[in-house]
Every structure is written in C-alpha cells, then in structure tokens.
Design an enzyme around this catalytic site. Sequence first.
Site, short mmCIF file in Angstrom:
data_model
loop_
_atom_site.label_atom_id
_atom_site.label_comp_id
_atom_site.label_asym_id
_atom_site.label_seq_id
_atom_site.Cartn_x
_atom_site.Cartn_y
_atom_site.Cartn_z
N ASP A 17 51.74 47.94 49.52
CA ASP A 17 50.84 46.80 49.40
C ASP A 17 49.65 47.07 50.34
OD1 ASP A 17 49.59 44.44 48.79
OD2 ASP A 17 51.36 43.19 49.06
C1 BGC Z 1 48.68 41.55 47.51
C2 BGC Z 1 48.96 42.44 46.33
C3 BGC Z 1 47.67 42.90 45.72
C4 BGC Z 1 46.86 43.61 46.79
C5 BGC Z 1 45.55 44.15 46.28
C6 BGC Z 1 47.69 42.15 48.48
O1 BGC Z 1 47.23 41.19 49.38
O2 BGC Z 1 49.89 41.25 48.18
O3 BGC Z 1 49.75 41.77 45.38
O4 BGC Z 1 47.92 43.73 44.62
O5 BGC Z 1 46.58 42.68 47.82
O6 BGC Z 1 44.63 43.13 46.06
#
Ligand code: BGC
Length: 798
Positions: free
Chosen positions: A225
Amino acid sequence: MTTDDLAALVKSLDLPAKVRLLTGASAFTLADAPAIGLGELRFSDGPTGVRGLKFAGGRVVSLFPNATLLASTWDERVLREVGALLAEEAMAQRIHVVLGPTINLHRTALGGRLFEAYSEDPLLTGRLAAAYVRGMQDLGVAACLKHLVANESETERNTVDSVVDEATLRELYLLPFEIAVEEANAWSMMAAYNDVNGVAATEQQHVINEIVKGEWGYDGLVMSDWFATKTAAAAANGGLDLVMPGPDGPWGDALVRAVRDGGVDEPVVDDHLTRLLLLARRVGALGAGRSWPSSFPDPDSPVRREQLTRLAASGMTVLRNEGDVLPLARDASVALIGRHAVETIGMGGGSAQVNPPYQVSVAAGLTSALGSAVTVVDGVDVRTRPVPARDGFLVDPVTGQAGIRVTLYDAAGAVLEERFCPRSSTMVGMDDDFAGPVASARLSGVIASASGLVELGPMGVGDWTVTVDGSPALDYSLRASGHGFGEEVLTPPLRTDRFRVSPGASFTATVTLAAPMGLFGLIAHPAARPTVDVIDEAVRAAAAADVAVVVVGLTEEQETESADKSTLALPGAQDALVEAVAGAARRTVVVVNAATPVLMPWLSRVDAVLWAGLPGQEGGHAVAAALLGDIEPAGRLVTTFPAADGAAPAWSVTPVDGKLPYTERTFIGYRGHFAGRAPAPAFWLGHGLGYGKWEYSDVRLVTGDAPAITATVRNVGSRPSREVVQVYLRPVEPDEPVRLVGWTAVRVAPGESARVVVPTDARLWRRWDPAGSSWGRLADGGSFLVARGLGDIRATVS
Ligand code: BGC
C-alpha cells in the site's frame, strides 16, 4: 514469452538495475527499462471508478455505484460487467493495473472504509471479487486485490496490530483473497498498512510467502500500500515484490546493500522482478507492447448513463414497505425532503474518489421523472466539517465555470502552473512534475449568485491570507492535528468565517505551504439556518403532499478512508427531521443514502425504507427509477444492520496499546448475531424485499460431493421480481458459526414459479486445525437453512 525468458531478462540486469524497477517511478507509475523491452506500467485506483494518474483534480471519469451497492445485487454477472467497464475506463487512459477490488470484510460497522468493500461475508465477497477480476482481466487490465490482510478499520491505520488467530485468518479474512486467486487468478495484490500478529503486512513471511505464494501457488505480484513499506530486507524477504509509490522509498540503495551484505539473497530480488515482468507481460507492457483500442464511451455518454443507472438501481434494497407504498404511484404529489435529496452523496472519501462529469441529485432525478408533482425542501445540516464549494456556488473568475482557479508558485515567486479546479480543491506535491517544489498558491473564486450570510474559508496546511471583496484580510495558520496518517491529503485542516456578500463577490486565499504535499481548496456555502425553521418547512411540505420522501444519510465524513465512525446514528438532526415528517405526512418513505448500516429509531413510524448506497454519478436517476419501479430495487443487504450502537458481535475499532484483537473470531456480523452473541439486529445480511412476494415449497437436499439445495419459489406478488435464494449451513459443532454457503438468483413473473438449484461451496466446510496446522472438515449432521436473510428462514433441511 516463457517463464525462462522472463528469468533470462532478469539475469541480464545488474543488481542496482533490478532494484530500481522494484520501487515506483512516481505516485502511480513504474519505471520502464527499454533494454529488456519493459514499458512504463501505469496504475490507478479503482474500486468504483478509474481515477487516473492524479490523486485529485485529474481527468473526468465515470463514477460507479459504491462497492456495497454493487454487491447488494448478489449478482456475479453484475460484478463481471463492472470489472469490464472499469477495464474500459482504464484502457481509455492507458492504465494497466486497477487498484481494486477492496475485499476486506465488514468486521465492525464502524469501519470507515466499509463502503469500498463488499460485505461482512467471505464467500459473497470472494465470489463477487472473482467476477470483477475476470471481467477486468479478460480485457487485459490487471486487478489488484487489497488490502492483504486483516485491514478492517482505519484507526491508527498505519501502525495498528490486528491480532487474529490462525483459524480466523484463514477461514474468514484470507478466504476472499483465496477465492479471487483460485477462481480468477488476480494478477496483483496489495499488502496493507497494518501489522498482523506483530509483523507488518508488508513483511509477512507467513501470509505472503507461506500461504499466498506457497500454499496457493500464487504467481502474481504483491505491491505495498502507498508508503506502507517500512524496511528493506524484512519486506523483500517477507515476499513483498514492489514498493509503492516512488521514486523514493525504503528499498533502492538500502536493498542493494542488503543483498551485498548477505541480508537478502539475490534470487529473492530476482523472484520479485520476475513477478513484475510477468505482470507486465500479462498487461502488454513487455516486448512488443499492446495496441490500445482507440474509442470508448465518454463518462457522460448515453451508454454510460444507462449502465450506471441500472447498476445502481438494481442494488438498491427495500428494507420496509408497509401497505406497498412502493413503488410510488406516478400520479402522487411528492414532498421530497432532505439535504441528501439536494446534495446526494455519490461516493465515499479517500483514494476511491474520482472526478466525475456530474452527479445527479435525487431532487434532479425525481423531478425529471415526475415534474411539478415534486416539491423539493432542503433538510437539516449533515456535516460537521464543511467541504469545498459545490454546485456552482463558486465560479472560476476567468472562465465563469463552476469551480475555482488555483495558481502555484515556486520559492522565487515564479508561476509554476495555473489550474482550473472544478471541485474547488486541488492536490499539490503528490503527482506534480515541476522542477522544484511548490512554495505558495493563490486560490480564487467568485460567488456566483448567493447573497446574504455565507461561510467562506480555506482548506490545507499552511499560512493563509483570506480576502473577501471589501472585507479586511484575515491572516492565520492551519496545521495538521498529527492524528491520522495522510491527514494533509485526506482530511486537511480548514477554517471558515461568516461574511455578508452580494452576488459577484470575489473570494481569494493565498497560502504559503507548510507541508510538501497536501490538498488545498476553498470552502463556500450558505450559512446554516436554524434547525427548527428547516424542520418546520419540511413538515408543512409533507402535510401538503400525498407522500413524503425523506432522503437521509451519511457523507464522506463517515464513509471514508483514514477515519472510522464512532456511532451508526445519522449525523445532525436527521432523525428529528424524519420523526417530524412521519408525524405530519400521509405516507412517509425514507431513502437512506449511505453505504453502510445506520440506526433508524423512527423505523416503525415510517411506511417504507429504501437503502440506496452511494449510488455514483447517476444516483438521482437511479433512486427515481427504484422508487417508481422502473428498475426493481432487488438488492439484498450485504452486511447486518445492528439495532443500536454496540449491539454487534464486533464493535470497537480503537486499538489498545496499538493492538486490535479480533476476539470475536469467526463470529462477525450475522454469524455472531445468530449465535446469540449480540442482540437481534435491525436487519440481517440477505434481507431485502424487492417488489415481489415469495412462497417457498418442495425444498430438498441433493447429496453428493458438493451438496446442493433445490427449492421451488413462487412469486405471489403482482410484479415481476428477482429472488435471491440463500442457503446457510448451521454446523453441528457448537463452536462453529452459521455461514452462507451458496445462493442463486432467479427472475420470476407474477404468479409464476421457478425451480432453483443452489450449489453449496465446499470451501465453507473446511475448518482450520491449529494443532495440526492443516485443514480439516466440519462433521456431517449440520443443517441447511434456506432463508431470505436469517430473520426470514423459509425451510430447514437436515
Ligand atoms: C489506499 C489504497 C490506495 C492507495 C493509492 C492508499 O491510501 O489505502 O487503497 O490504492 O492509497 O491511492
């Protein structure tokens, strides 16, 4: 290109060249490597819309209904269609990987991100996710299952340690991932922010290496993530293949050194890169590259409008319908009441947000269907935190379009860029490609037509000077509270003040940035009216109409990434508004514009309740179609609605000393309620009345390797309808919860019957044996419950 060919490509690179490819090149792209034929890979978020390469203010794209609303169809064909449509949206932007579906479970109704995830049930989640993945990957766009694993709430999200016993992990939280790998081979996955049993999810030797890549034989790529990776050696050895975003991060030189020092074996790095190249090959970014189709429906095209209306309306769920007040009679006069009627919430907050071409409110949708028979009355306030100007309250001083103008400056005061921002906000520092950092910004808008008392102010971390037409300038600083990772991006600080204005007044705010990255915007809306006045107006309109439709709900304050809820109560005085309207109206219909459970203390005093989710850009048209029966709201709940705060088998999302113990084990949601571990809920998973009425008969068990249930369902109502025949297994073991093991849907004309076969899923018979570290099987002798949600069991078969 074979696996050996991929291995040869990897071998042709030296260690630094390999490692360079294992961290993103930017927020949402990966580095190319022409020497080995690797093109740039492009990622975009995408549970319910493919936002593109920019976090905010990016390209205009279609906004789909949210995940719980789509899941409420209980229809794999629908999710498959959604996957394919999202793939089209991705291909239109040359995006190779869509960061969805979100398949964490609804452990507690307080979880802020539940709106992005399908259900509290692992089978429903896994099967719907597999369908979405198939729809997407069949078109050559990769899906990304997220977030691996035990990431069910947001409080302390970057550090929380989810403490989950092995059986619960495997039988419940890993099961949707397992199903989506087994049935659809999702080409990528995302490791979560949290720890699992004391080990970061990005370093999970046990989960990633042993279970996912080992036991399941997964050959896809596991990325982190965003900003979740904390270490070089531990993460690389734990099975993480790719650090996101880039270009900086904890790998790079540190990982090269770790390999040279013997902390990481080079074949481990090679395996990560081989997986990355396999992903690239799958999406056509390796070798000859792919030819992208050139034309796709625009986000506001008639074809998308039809699809998005149908998808939203068919998941909407009739929770109550006394005296068949729904569907609404077309000749009825309607008092349409509520802030959510005029400002319908189409999506949740955080990384799932997109920049849609428009969002149809319920007021606009119902008025376009019924014309002057509808009287619209705004409702009570529903937010505690104001949002950037909407609906043309501010317009760009240069073009007059709804939105604001933002000018970005470097430290020397030179203009870096001037942008028009239709959502009255803009992201700075995350995905810009200026030579140097943005030092300051000027945000300006013109108050289009409002006059009198308004609330105006800026949002974003920095030192502000705010000027409103002739008023004296205000100077102040806004800083992040320090609670919550990513606050400057997701919930930046803000301030508003009241001003008396006339139409055409200018509103300008300049800011010297105090953080390298953040979301900035201008807030502008009419000052709130006293609640008694608002309710009084609603009551008078309700008394004068044949039927009152009150639209209540949550906003992206509750339905959001990065924060959890503290209550399921509707915000503001919405309950008081419903009570007052129900007391005055001949008939009262409540539409709930929320993705997740809310409390309904007025339930017995209203005639009907339609749960409408966060319905996307066509929300208002979809609600109108559902209320009028043009499209049957045939949804069934995907999560159990507790009857009161705390009245659920799992509730708290607040870690204690950094730990969040999953003590309820596999007894979440309906499973725990059914076992008496929580009071009876307001509505069970699987509940939903649709517009049919059903009789069940001749329910039989067909034994065999995978037992099936057969039943005859007869539509004794007066309209064609879709029934979802649900089968639950109640095991003989007292320590094993009841569970959904299969469902089949059928559409039946009024007066007709259908014979339905419900195969049951053998994966739900497994039982993890912690002593033997292996799967066992539940004992024979349990019973099957054939139900329309466990509050309405139609047959029990032993
Ligand atoms: C989220 C993810 C997301 C990523 C990219 C993170 O804050 O938890 O689900 O894909 O950001 O935007």
